[in-house]
Design an enzyme around this catalytic site. Structure first.
Site, PDB file in Angstrom:
ATOM      1  CG  HIS A   1     114.839 -40.247  13.631  1.00 53.09           C
ATOM      2  ND1 HIS A   1     114.135 -39.159  14.010  1.00 53.09           N
ATOM      3  CD2 HIS A   1     115.438 -40.763  14.821  1.00 53.09           C
ATOM      4  CE1 HIS A   1     114.217 -38.953  15.230  1.00 53.09           C
ATOM      5  NE2 HIS A   1     115.017 -39.866  15.813  1.00 53.09           N
TER       6      HIS A   1
ATOM      7  CD  GLU B   1     117.732 -41.490  23.048  1.00 51.63           C
ATOM      8  OE1 GLU B   1     117.723 -40.047  23.151  1.00 51.63           O
ATOM      9  OE2 GLU B   1     117.320 -42.198  22.061  1.00 51.63           O
TER      10      GLU B   1
END
Length: 543
Positions: free
Chosen positions: A463, A378
């Site tokens: 993803h 992140e």
């Protein structure tokens, strides 16, 4: 509420005089002065002398003393003029007498420090309004924080000696300001009694707030429990000794407990950490609301501990390996990483929103998502946003997502010298049906991701398109004479200097070659790796 300030009996007695500055104060370096010379000009209040017995305008007031292993007693004193403390005027007497006093002190006793002579000629005596105006000076200072929660206001009338050795009647003022989003501060200033302008100002909470160490636990039921301070380094936390509170925050990272809500004022998680004989010397405290090292949730020992550690490792990885900040503010200065944990109800995800990282506690499929790998992932979205700016769709989106996966592996490698080549295995629950979120050695193992660029199609989720560069990274890092660190060197350099917001897989490969050339790495190994994931480098120009 009346302000707190102290006046000696002598100060009260002569506060009705008239001020008449004449000349600069004369500093006396005590290492070059004899004890007898000092006692001729200043009244000393060594132990045994009552404060009320002070009659001289110039005095050295006893503060404290201690005797060292050589049986020398060190007596610390502060200078006062007309009963008011003098800024910077301190003396330390070093006596071989176990109980030094004026009667036992010898003329050859050693002293050090600096005190000031000539204050009588420069200052005269204080105006009648000097003491009366102290409350007004404090109120004007407090008015600067009218919209804040303020307490513990204090004012001390004093003499300030400036850098030119000019003496001034002044007030030392301070307040404690409580913030919702950060550690309390204690704004402090020394203010000119005539103009109300500050000579100096600072945040005095720094004298009470110290960097401390946190002991506690991490991990979850799947990977087992580990201890910070035993299996991993102690945590860097902050302690405010005035209120005996610890904060899950340091200069690099702040951990915010969302309390299973969706909005927060981003106040750092805090807990009581009282001083004990054990903690006094080590400055090490158990974390957790109950000071037992835990804040358990959904099978995890302490998401706050894991988040603080993850942020610390990630920030230091970028700094130690590349000499750059993981994230920066708009002015280029380092950005403190804000890690928000215990987000929402049953939230099985984590995200970067341009300002902070947020981690859910998982639910039936996942444990809390605050692992080192997820944290590195992140934070590195922010790194990409602040460098190449890879847009989060199409092939550039797959590269963006992949770079964060690479950073997750790099953070593990930086921390413990090895990595798993899997994304999130530590947070997947045993009965979820998955042993990891993604696989870098063979991305298609998850049933959705692609291994090579030829399999890409428009609209593929980032993803899953990340599999191309994830696979590329794995292949490159495992080439002979390569390792994960070297492969990540290339990717970081490309992200910082060569990739652009809309880079394609092929264009990204060209950026890798340019980065590798800058680093002096073997270009043929990169070309071989690119070929294995069907990325075309033939049109790349690397001079």
């Amino acid at each position: 509420m009346h302000p707190n300030y102290y006046l000696s009996p002598l100060a009260v007695a002569i506060a009705l005089g008239i001020a008449s500055p004449v000349k600069a104060a004369d500093p006396i370096p005590l290492q070059k002065s004899s004890f007898s010379e000092v006692t001729q000009k200043f009244q000393l209040t060594l132990p045994g002398v009552m404060k009320g017995a002070v009659v001289s305008t110039n005095s050295l007031q006893f503060i404290r003393q201690h005797t060292d292993g050589n049986k020398v007693t060190h007596v610390r004193m502060q200078q006062q003029y007309a009963g008011f403390p003098v800024f910077g005027g301190y003396a330390i007497l070093h006596s071989k007498n176990a109980t030094p006093s004026l009667a036992t002190a010898k003329s050859d006793e050693k002293m050090n420090g600096v005190i000031y002579d000539g204050l009588q000629a420069e200052l005269g005596q204080p105006k009648p309004s000097f003491v009366k105006n102290a409350s007004m000076a404090l109120q004007q200072f407090k008015d600067k924080y009218a919209n804040k929660q303020v307490s513990e206001d204090q004012v001390t009338p004093m003499i300030y000696i400036d850098e030119k050795h000019q003496a001034h009647w002044a007030y030392k003022v301070s307040v404690l300001v409580i913030h919702d989003d950060r550690i309390p501060e204690r704004p402090t200033a020394i203010i000119d009694a005539e103009t109300n302008k500050p000579f100096v100002q600072w945040d005095d909470v720094k004298t009470e707030k110290v960097q401390a160490k946190g002991m506690g636990f991490g991990g979850n039921r799947k990977i087992g429990e580990y201890q910070f301070g035993k299996d991993l380094p102690l945590l860097e936390i902050t302690r405010d000794s005035s209120v005996e509170m610890c904060f899950m925050e340091n200069t690099d990272v702040k951990v915010v407990d969302m309390g299973h809500k969706y909005y927060s004022n981003n106040k750092p998680m805090q807990f009581t950490c009282k001083e004990t004989p054990d903690t006094q010397s080590t400055k090490t405290y158990y974390t957790g609301y109950s000071a037992d090292g835990y804040d358990r949730d959904n099978g995890a020992a302490s998401p706050t501990n894991d988040a603080l550690y993850a942020g610390y490792v990630i920030k230091h990885m970028y700094h130690d390996w590349y000499g750059v900040e993981a994230l920066t503010k708009s002015d280029g200065s380092p950005m403190q990483l804000v890690m928000r944990v215990h987000y929402g109800q049953g939230y099985e995800n984590a995200y970067w929103d341009g300002k902070q990282m947020t981690f859910g506690d998982g639910d039936t499929m996942m444990y809390p998502l605050v692992s080192l790998g997820v944290g590195g992932h992140e934070v590195s979205h922010g790194f990409t946003e602040q460098h190449s700016g890879l847009e989060y769709f199409g092939q550039s989106g797959g590269m963006n997502e992949s770079f964060s996966d690479m950073a997750a592996q790099a953070a593990e490698y930086y921390s413990v010298g090895k990595n798993s080549w899997q994304i999130g295995p530590e947070i997947m629950k045993e009965d979820s049906g998955y042993d990891a979120l993604r696989y870098m050695d063979k991305p298609s193992r998850d049933g959705m991701s692609i291994d090579v660029a030829d399999d890409y199609y428009g609209g593929l989720d980032v993803h899953y398109s990340s599999g191309v560069y994830n696979h590329l990274f794995y292949i490159l890092a495992n080439q002979p004479n390569w390792n994960l660190r070297m492969a990540f060197d290339v990717m970081v350099k490309a992200n910082m200097d060569y990739w652009t917001p809309y880079s394609t897989f092929d264009e990204g490969g060209c950026g890798m070659l340019s980065a590798a050339k800058d680093l002096g790495y073997n270009l043929d190994d990169i070309k071989k790796s690119l070929s294995e994931v069907t990325i075309n480098y033939q049109s790349c120009y690397v001079d």
